[in-house]
Design a protein around this motif. Structure first.
Motif, PDB file in Angstrom:
ATOM      1  N   PRO A  53      56.880  31.506  44.430  1.00 35.63           N
ATOM      2  CA  PRO A  53      55.497  31.035  44.563  1.00 35.63           C
ATOM      3  C   PRO A  53      54.844  30.838  43.198  1.00 35.63           C
ATOM      4  O   PRO A  53      55.135  31.558  42.242  1.00 35.63           O
ATOM      5  N   ILE A  54      53.965  29.840  43.122  1.00 30.62           N
ATOM      6  CA  ILE A  54      53.153  29.645  41.918  1.00 30.62           C
ATOM      7  C   ILE A  54      51.860  30.419  42.115  1.00 30.62           C
ATOM      8  O   ILE A  54      51.110  30.143  43.053  1.00 30.62           O
ATOM      9  N   PRO A  55      51.576  31.399  41.263  1.00 37.30           N
ATOM     10  CA  PRO A  55      50.354  32.187  41.449  1.00 37.30           C
ATOM     11  C   PRO A  55      49.111  31.359  41.136  1.00 37.30           C
ATOM     12  O   PRO A  55      49.183  30.330  40.451  1.00 37.30           O
ATOM     13  N   PRO A  56      47.946  31.810  41.594  1.00 41.11           N
ATOM     14  CA  PRO A  56      46.698  31.171  41.169  1.00 41.11           C
ATOM     15  C   PRO A  56      46.515  31.329  39.660  1.00 41.11           C
ATOM     16  O   PRO A  56      46.941  32.319  39.064  1.00 41.11           O
ATOM     17  N   LEU A  57      45.859  30.346  39.063  1.00 35.56           N
ATOM     18  CA  LEU A  57      45.561  30.362  37.635  1.00 35.56           C
ATOM     19  C   LEU A  57      44.058  30.557  37.463  1.00 35.56           C
ATOM     20  O   LEU A  57      43.257  29.901  38.133  1.00 35.56           O
ATOM     21  N   ALA A  58      43.675  31.448  36.582  1.00 33.56           N
ATOM     22  CA  ALA A  58      42.255  31.704  36.348  1.00 33.56           C
ATOM     23  C   ALA A  58      41.586  30.465  35.767  1.00 33.56           C
ATOM     24  O   ALA A  58      42.163  29.780  34.916  1.00 33.56           O
ATOM     25  N   PRO A  59      40.358  30.154  36.182  1.00 31.56           N
ATOM     26  CA  PRO A  59      39.652  29.004  35.597  1.00 31.56           C
ATOM     27  C   PRO A  59      39.562  29.082  34.077  1.00 31.56           C
ATOM     28  O   PRO A  59      39.623  28.049  33.399  1.00 31.56           O
ATOM     29  N   ALA A  60      39.434  30.286  33.544  1.00 29.77           N
ATOM     30  CA  ALA A  60      39.297  30.468  32.098  1.00 29.77           C
ATOM     31  C   ALA A  60      40.604  30.280  31.351  1.00 29.77           C
ATOM     32  O   ALA A  60      40.641  30.458  30.126  1.00 29.77           O
ATOM     33  N   LYS A  61      41.671  29.903  32.063  1.00 29.95           N
ATOM     34  CA  LYS A  61      42.970  29.748  31.420  1.00 29.95           C
ATOM     35  C   LYS A  61      43.487  28.313  31.435  1.00 29.95           C
ATOM     36  O   LYS A  61      44.664  28.083  31.157  1.00 29.95           O
ATOM     37  N   PHE A  62      42.616  27.327  31.741  1.00 30.52           N
ATOM     38  CA  PHE A  62      43.108  25.953  31.631  1.00 30.52           C
ATOM     39  C   PHE A  62      41.976  24.952  31.485  1.00 30.52           C
ATOM     40  O   PHE A  62      40.814  25.229  31.786  1.00 30.52           O
ATOM     41  N   THR A  63      42.367  23.768  30.986  1.00 29.00           N
ATOM     42  CA  THR A  63      41.475  22.620  30.868  1.00 29.00           C
ATOM     43  C   THR A  63      41.955  21.521  31.809  1.00 29.00           C
ATOM     44  O   THR A  63      43.112  21.498  32.228  1.00 29.00           O
ATOM     45  N   GLY A  64      41.074  20.573  32.103  1.00 33.07           N
ATOM     46  CA  GLY A  64      41.445  19.357  32.807  1.00 33.07           C
ATOM     47  C   GLY A  64      41.470  18.190  31.837  1.00 33.07           C
ATOM     48  O   GLY A  64      40.746  18.187  30.838  1.00 33.07           O
ATOM     49  N   SER A  65      42.302  17.179  32.126  1.00 30.15           N
ATOM     50  CA  SER A  65      42.504  16.079  31.176  1.00 30.15           C
ATOM     51  C   SER A  65      42.238  14.724  31.811  1.00 30.15           C
ATOM     52  O   SER A  65      42.527  14.506  32.993  1.00 30.15           O
ATOM     53  N   LEU A  66      41.721  13.811  30.985  1.00 32.15           N
ATOM     54  CA  LEU A  66      41.412  12.447  31.405  1.00 32.15           C
ATOM     55  C   LEU A  66      41.827  11.475  30.310  1.00 32.15           C
ATOM     56  O   LEU A  66      41.982  11.855  29.148  1.00 32.15           O
ATOM     57  N   TYR A  67      41.984  10.196  30.690  1.00 30.61           N
ATOM     58  CA  TYR A  67      42.311   9.156  29.716  1.00 30.61           C
ATOM     59  C   TYR A  67      41.048   8.655  29.016  1.00 30.61           C
ATOM     60  O   TYR A  67      39.997   8.488  29.643  1.00 30.61           O
ATOM     61  N   ILE A  68      41.191   8.357  27.719  1.00 36.69           N
ATOM     62  CA  ILE A  68      40.178   7.557  27.023  1.00 36.69           C
ATOM     63  C   ILE A  68      40.753   6.216  26.572  1.00 36.69           C
ATOM     64  O   ILE A  68      40.001   5.288  26.279  1.00 36.69           O
ATOM     65  N   ALA A  69      42.072   6.106  26.498  1.00 38.29           N
ATOM     66  CA  ALA A  69      42.735   4.832  26.208  1.00 38.29           C
ATOM     67  C   ALA A  69      43.872   4.691  27.213  1.00 38.29           C
ATOM     68  O   ALA A  69      44.747   5.544  27.281  1.00 38.29           O
ATOM     69  N   GLU A  70      43.846   3.621  27.984  1.00 40.31           N
ATOM     70  CA  GLU A  70      44.833   3.455  29.056  1.00 40.31           C
ATOM     71  C   GLU A  70      45.091   1.976  29.268  1.00 40.31           C
ATOM     72  O   GLU A  70      44.199   1.228  29.667  1.00 40.31           O
ATOM     73  N   GLY A  71      46.310   1.534  28.973  1.00 38.62           N
ATOM     74  CA  GLY A  71      46.668   0.148  29.210  1.00 38.62           C
ATOM     75  C   GLY A  71      45.772  -0.812  28.439  1.00 38.62           C
ATOM     76  O   GLY A  71      45.480  -0.616  27.261  1.00 38.62           O
ATOM     77  N   SER A  72      45.307  -1.839  29.109  1.00 38.82           N
ATOM     78  CA  SER A  72      44.493  -2.871  28.460  1.00 38.82           C
ATOM     79  C   SER A  72      43.002  -2.614  28.595  1.00 38.82           C
ATOM     80  O   SER A  72      42.192  -3.416  28.140  1.00 38.82           O
ATOM     81  N   GLN A  73      42.623  -1.480  29.204  1.00 39.77           N
ATOM     82  CA  GLN A  73      41.220  -1.238  29.504  1.00 39.77           C
ATOM     83  C   GLN A  73      40.569  -0.298  28.499  1.00 39.77           C
ATOM     84  O   GLN A  73      41.168   0.695  28.095  1.00 39.77           O
ATOM     85  N   VAL A  74      39.340  -0.636  28.114  1.00 39.20           N
ATOM     86  CA  VAL A  74      38.494   0.329  27.429  1.00 39.20           C
ATOM     87  C   VAL A  74      37.822   1.167  28.509  1.00 39.20           C
ATOM     88  O   VAL A  74      37.088   0.652  29.349  1.00 39.20           O
ATOM     89  N   ARG A  75      38.099   2.449  28.524  1.00 42.46           N
ATOM     90  CA  ARG A  75      37.653   3.314  29.609  1.00 42.46           C
ATOM     91  C   ARG A  75      36.194   3.738  29.435  1.00 42.46           C
ATOM     92  O   ARG A  75      35.741   3.973  28.308  1.00 42.46           O
ATOM     93  N   PRO A  76      35.445   3.887  30.544  1.00 39.90           N
ATOM     94  CA  PRO A  76      34.117   4.503  30.437  1.00 39.90           C
ATOM     95  C   PRO A  76      34.178   5.887  29.793  1.00 39.90           C
ATOM     96  O   PRO A  76      33.229   6.303  29.128  1.00 39.90           O
ATOM     97  N   GLU A  77      35.294   6.579  29.984  1.00 43.20           N
ATOM     98  CA  GLU A  77      35.452   7.904  29.386  1.00 43.20           C
ATOM     99  C   GLU A  77      35.377   7.834  27.864  1.00 43.20           C
ATOM    100  O   GLU A  77      35.056   8.817  27.201  1.00 43.20           O
ATOM    101  N   CYS A  78      35.663   6.657  27.308  1.00 40.81           N
ATOM    102  CA  CYS A  78      35.551   6.444  25.867  1.00 40.81           C
ATOM    103  C   CYS A  78      34.171   5.938  25.474  1.00 40.81           C
ATOM    104  O   CYS A  78      33.609   6.387  24.475  1.00 40.81           O
ATOM    105  N   THR A  79      33.617   5.004  26.257  1.00 41.04           N
ATOM    106  CA  THR A  79      32.443   4.270  25.776  1.00 41.04           C
ATOM    107  C   THR A  79      31.185   4.406  26.626  1.00 41.04           C
ATOM    108  O   THR A  79      30.109   4.007  26.188  1.00 41.04           O
ATOM    109  N   ASN A  80      31.289   4.953  27.848  1.00 36.51           N
ATOM    110  CA  ASN A  80      30.129   4.937  28.749  1.00 36.51           C
ATOM    111  C   ASN A  80      30.095   6.226  29.568  1.00 36.51           C
ATOM    112  O   ASN A  80      30.524   6.258  30.723  1.00 36.51           O
ATOM    113  N   PHE A  81      29.570   7.273  28.982  1.00 33.06           N
ATOM    114  CA  PHE A  81      29.600   8.586  29.626  1.00 33.06           C
ATOM    115  C   PHE A  81      28.969   8.572  31.011  1.00 33.06           C
ATOM    116  O   PHE A  81      29.484   9.203  31.943  1.00 33.06           O
TER     117      PHE A  81
END
Length: 371
Positions: free
Chosen positions: A270-298
């Motif tokens: 089994p994979i145990p639960p992971l504490a919230p304080a022990k990880f980050t979440g990730s998103l793209y800011i550069a992906e393919g041919s698109q300028v992402r809102p994550e980069c330019t438009n919060f």
């Protein structure tokens, strides 16, 4: 692997994880699991950095040109940095172990990952780490760990000491990871740089990448969560839940991250639960041919749509405090041989930088929550 082969395969360098992305960011957090009521301040808010050659760092940079391409990282528009950590990606683990010197490496380290680049960021209060691996170098991780995982850990620790940086483990073997060799790597690294909850020693910062959710890289995820990422006896500082194969909707991102909080009790082991304080979440800011809102438009970005959940996600069997550590973004400058970059005119002050302001991201990074 030849340098040409590395360059050809670097289109796939961004770590992928199932499940794939879903609907648009407008669906947002309404499909999320229940939230805790108290929001935690974000402590980790950073970007992987691929230089201008798709993550090889195979040449030393002219620092004036480097600043022109990357100034948004150190100045969100008001003189304050947009991030509090930058992860230079990637070091080839087998070259590091063997101390390879060639056209793009010196003693196993890409020549572009030098003290000048590190100092560029640390002078602005930004923590610097080096990522060892990436999906292109999975086979080289296997070879290096089979050859001598402990010696690789010693060399990584020495490199961290030399440059004043932390180290990220990015080992993406989804089928049969060498966990014995990886344990030897971690043991050797920690013998040189013991766990430091204060964060005062930059070389003591040792992290690992896991998939967006629990259903890919499950062997590494299970082992790291059970042995290295507990709040009672932490060995690694935290994990980064990497990006999926394309930008997720807000609801899909939250569903992926919730898997880490819940664990997978029906898996064997089994994979145990992971504490919230022990990880980050990730998103793209550069992906393919698109300028992402994550980069330019919060305002229209996935980090905006998921931010309140990230800051208030409740523990579910591990840890006591609510809220993930924060966000990581893939990836600054030129993460692929084709597609958009984050260099001007696509600087990310309006996305990542605006998010740093909206989330009151501390620079420099403070001591991290431990429970």
């Amino acid at each position: 692997m030849t340098r040409l082969a590395v360059a050809a395969s670097l289109l796939a360098l961004a770590a992928t994880a199932l499940p794939a992305a879903g609907a648009t960011a407008a669906t947002a957090a309404t499909a999320a699991t229940p939230q805790a009521s108290v929001a935690a301040p974000m402590q980790v808010y950073g970007a992987w950095h691929c230089s201008d050659d798709a993550c090889t760092w195979a040449k030393a940079r002219d620092m004036a040109q480097f600043d022109a391409a990357n100034h948004w990282l150190v100045d969100r528009g008001d003189g304050r940095p947009s991030v509090n950590v930058v992860v230079l990606s990637f070091v080839n683990p087998l070259r590091l172990l063997n101390g390879t010197t060639d056209a793009g490496d010196a003693a196993g380290v890409p020549v572009g990952m030098n003290q000048q680049v590190v100092d560029y960021f640390t002078a602005h209060g930004i923590r610097v780490m080096l990522s060892i691996g990436g999906i292109t170098y999975t086979g080289d991780w296997d070879s290096a760990l089979a050859q001598n995982g402990g010696l690789l850990g010693q060399k990584a620790a020495a490199l961290a000491s030399k440059l004043g940086v932390g180290i990220e483990i990015d080992y993406e073997n989804s089928n049969s990871p060498n966990l014995t060799g990886l344990q030897a790597f971690v043991d050797a690294y920690r013998a040189a740089h013991p766990y430091d909850a204060s964060g005062a020693d930059p070389a003591a910062r040792l992290t690992i990448d896991v998939a967006a959710g629990d259903r890919w890289l499950s062997g590494i995820d299970q082992y790291a969560t059970a042995h290295w990422l507990t709040t009672a006896n932490p060995v690694l500082d935290y994990a980064n839940a990497m990006v999926p194969n394309k930008q997720p909707s807000a609801s899909t991102a939250i569903a992926n991250w919730q898997e880490h909080l819940d664990g997978k009790p029906t898996y064997s082991p089994p994979i145990p639960p992971l504490a919230p304080a022990k990880f980050t979440g990730s998103l793209y800011i550069a992906e393919g041919s698109q300028v992402r809102p994550e980069c330019t438009n919060f305002a229209n970005s996935v980090q905006s749509a998921t931010g309140s959940w990230v800051q208030s996600a409740a523990p579910n069997g591990a840890g006591t405090s609510a809220g993930l550590l924060g966000f990581m973004f893939w990836a600054a400058e030129k993460p692929s041989t084709r597609g958009v970059t984050t260099a001007p005119p696509n600087g990310c002050q309006g996305g990542v930088g605006a998010g740093a302001t909206a989330f009151s991201v501390p620079v420099p990074m403070p001591p991290l929550r431990q429970g």
